[in-house]
Enzyme design. Structure first.
Site, mmCIF file in Angstrom:
data_model
loop_
_atom_site.group_PDB
_atom_site.id
_atom_site.type_symbol
_atom_site.label_atom_id
_atom_site.label_comp_id
_atom_site.label_asym_id
_atom_site.label_seq_id
_atom_site.Cartn_x
_atom_site.Cartn_y
_atom_site.Cartn_z
ATOM 1 N N ASN A 8 -40.632 -14.380 3.621
ATOM 2 C CA ASN A 8 -41.676 -13.429 4.010
ATOM 3 C C ASN A 8 -41.021 -12.313 4.821
ATOM 4 O O ASN A 8 -40.874 -12.414 6.044
ATOM 5 C CB ASN A 8 -42.741 -14.174 4.839
ATOM 6 C CG ASN A 8 -43.792 -13.242 5.397
ATOM 7 O OD1 ASN A 8 -43.953 -12.118 4.929
ATOM 8 N ND2 ASN A 8 -44.525 -13.706 6.408
ATOM 9 N N LYS A 10 -41.955 -9.423 5.646
ATOM 10 C CA LYS A 10 -42.827 -8.553 6.460
ATOM 11 C C LYS A 10 -42.408 -7.090 6.248
ATOM 12 O O LYS A 10 -42.172 -6.680 5.114
ATOM 13 C CB LYS A 10 -42.793 -8.974 7.934
ATOM 14 C CG LYS A 10 -43.053 -10.481 8.092
ATOM 15 C CD LYS A 10 -43.285 -10.899 9.520
ATOM 16 C CE LYS A 10 -43.316 -12.421 9.590
ATOM 17 N NZ LYS A 10 -43.684 -12.943 10.878
ATOM 18 N N HIS A 86 -52.237 -15.532 6.406
ATOM 19 C CA HIS A 86 -51.140 -15.553 7.381
ATOM 20 C C HIS A 86 -51.688 -15.348 8.799
ATOM 21 O O HIS A 86 -52.594 -14.543 9.023
ATOM 22 C CB HIS A 86 -50.101 -14.469 7.056
ATOM 23 C CG HIS A 86 -48.849 -14.628 7.854
ATOM 24 N ND1 HIS A 86 -48.732 -14.161 9.141
ATOM 25 C CD2 HIS A 86 -47.673 -15.238 7.563
ATOM 26 C CE1 HIS A 86 -47.536 -14.471 9.610
ATOM 27 N NE2 HIS A 86 -46.868 -15.121 8.675
ATOM 28 N N GLU A 156 -48.112 -23.153 9.607
ATOM 29 C CA GLU A 156 -47.436 -22.205 10.498
ATOM 30 C C GLU A 156 -48.187 -22.129 11.820
ATOM 31 O O GLU A 156 -49.119 -21.317 11.954
ATOM 32 C CB GLU A 156 -47.434 -20.808 9.874
ATOM 33 C CG GLU A 156 -46.639 -20.678 8.615
ATOM 34 C CD GLU A 156 -46.076 -19.264 8.500
ATOM 35 O OE1 GLU A 156 -44.859 -19.144 8.337
ATOM 36 O OE2 GLU A 156 -46.839 -18.295 8.603
ATOM 37 N N GLY A 162 -41.999 -16.362 15.358
ATOM 38 C CA GLY A 162 -41.182 -15.415 16.105
ATOM 39 C C GLY A 162 -40.867 -15.828 17.522
ATOM 40 O O GLY A 162 -40.558 -14.984 18.370
ATOM 41 N N SER A 198 -40.114 -19.655 12.989
ATOM 42 C CA SER A 198 -38.791 -19.726 13.632
ATOM 43 C C SER A 198 -37.771 -20.593 12.889
ATOM 44 O O SER A 198 -36.893 -21.179 13.514
ATOM 45 C CB SER A 198 -38.923 -20.202 15.086
ATOM 46 O OG SER A 198 -39.692 -19.270 15.821
HETATM 47 P P1 PGA Z 1 -40.705 -16.257 11.720
HETATM 48 O O1 PGA Z 1 -42.085 -15.968 10.974
HETATM 49 O O2 PGA Z 1 -39.829 -17.036 10.766
HETATM 50 O O3 PGA Z 1 -40.184 -14.912 12.023
HETATM 51 O O4 PGA Z 1 -41.038 -17.065 12.935
HETATM 52 C C1 PGA Z 1 -42.653 -16.859 10.064
HETATM 53 C C2 PGA Z 1 -43.850 -16.195 9.457
HETATM 54 O O5 PGA Z 1 -44.495 -15.370 10.118
HETATM 55 O O6 PGA Z 1 -44.199 -16.451 8.302
#
Ligand code: PGA
Length: 236
Positions: A8, A10, A86, A156, A162, A198
């Site tokens: 993902n 983003k 999400h 999640e 994050g 993460s």
């Molecule tokens: P991250 O995000 O791996 O940056 O923690 C996961 C996500 O938002 O799908």
């Protein structure tokens, strides 16, 4: 079973970074894993029909309105998967259960495979409400949906996105069992459950040992070809 990895990305990357990323990763995707790349939608044309990994979208909308894109338009760009529900879209854009439910139905009707995100907030976890929250989300998101084996669910927790804070192994195993049992009881099918939040090259080996976990949804680190290659190489 081959593990599933959803990237993902983003909106982390700019145009030149996307071109570099594609160049560095295209010959390094492990074919024995099921890698689904979800680039920022503006970069979909750079992936369409070119590489071996599967293509997913970070979002979909149920109507033809300004600034959004529909299941049909995504299909026409070679997209086969779509992330729905999400945490960030719920938190920042107030997406509610009703809209998530409509998006799931719309995606299925148009032959897109939904990657449905579930998860509790930090506050809900502290109040020991994780199980209740997940059961409620499953009920509301899948209302009148004919759930089949190909649907993917990504657990999640909001506090893990994050932050470098991961649930413990036993917390994860409990949640995976809860989700799989709930779906099996209601729809008589075995779905796959991914973990997201993460995930990186330092914790992937530990995550890999978690019982009945079918793969990962990777956010920030999915924009680094070096990290993704390291993560892939550490998956059995
Ligand atoms: P991250 O995000 O791996 O940056 O923690 C996961 C996500 O938002 O799908």
């Amino acid at each position: 079973m081959n593990k599933i990895i959803v990237l993902n990305q983003k909106s982390y990357m700019e145009y030149n970074e996307v071109l570099n990323f594609i160049n560095e990763i295209k010959d390094n995707i492990r074919r024995d894993l099921n890698v689904i790349i979800c680039p920022s939608s503006i970069y979909l044309p750079y992936y369409k029909g070119k590489y071996d990994f599967k293509l997913g979208s970070q979002n979909v909308y149920i109507k033809n309105i300004t600034g959004e894109y529909t299941s049909k338009s995504l299909k026409s760009m070679g997209v086969n998967y779509v992330i729905i529900g999400h945490f960030e879209r719920k938190y920042y854009l107030n997406e509610d259960s009703n809209l998530i439910n409509l998006k799931i139905k719309d995606a299925i009707n148009n032959n897109l495979i939904p990657i449905v995100c579930l998860g509790e907030t930090k506050e809900e976890k502290e109040l020991l409400r994780t199980g209740d929250v997940l059961i409620r989300q499953l009920k509301e998101y899948f209302k009148d949906v004919d759930v089949k084996e190909d649907i993917l669910i990504a657990y999640e927790p909001g506090y893990s996105i994050g932050t470098s804070i991961l649930p413990t192994t036993s917390e994860l195993e409990e949640v995976i069992k809860l989700i799989k049992d709930n779906i099996f009881r209601k729809y008589n099918c075995n779905i796959k459950v991914l973990y997201g939040g993460s995930v990186d090259e330092t914790n992937i080996e530990k995550l890999n040992k978690i019982k009945d976990l079918d793969g990962y949804l990777i956010g920030k680190n999915s924009s680094s070809s070096a990290k993704i290659i390291q993560i892939m190489n550490k998956i059995d």
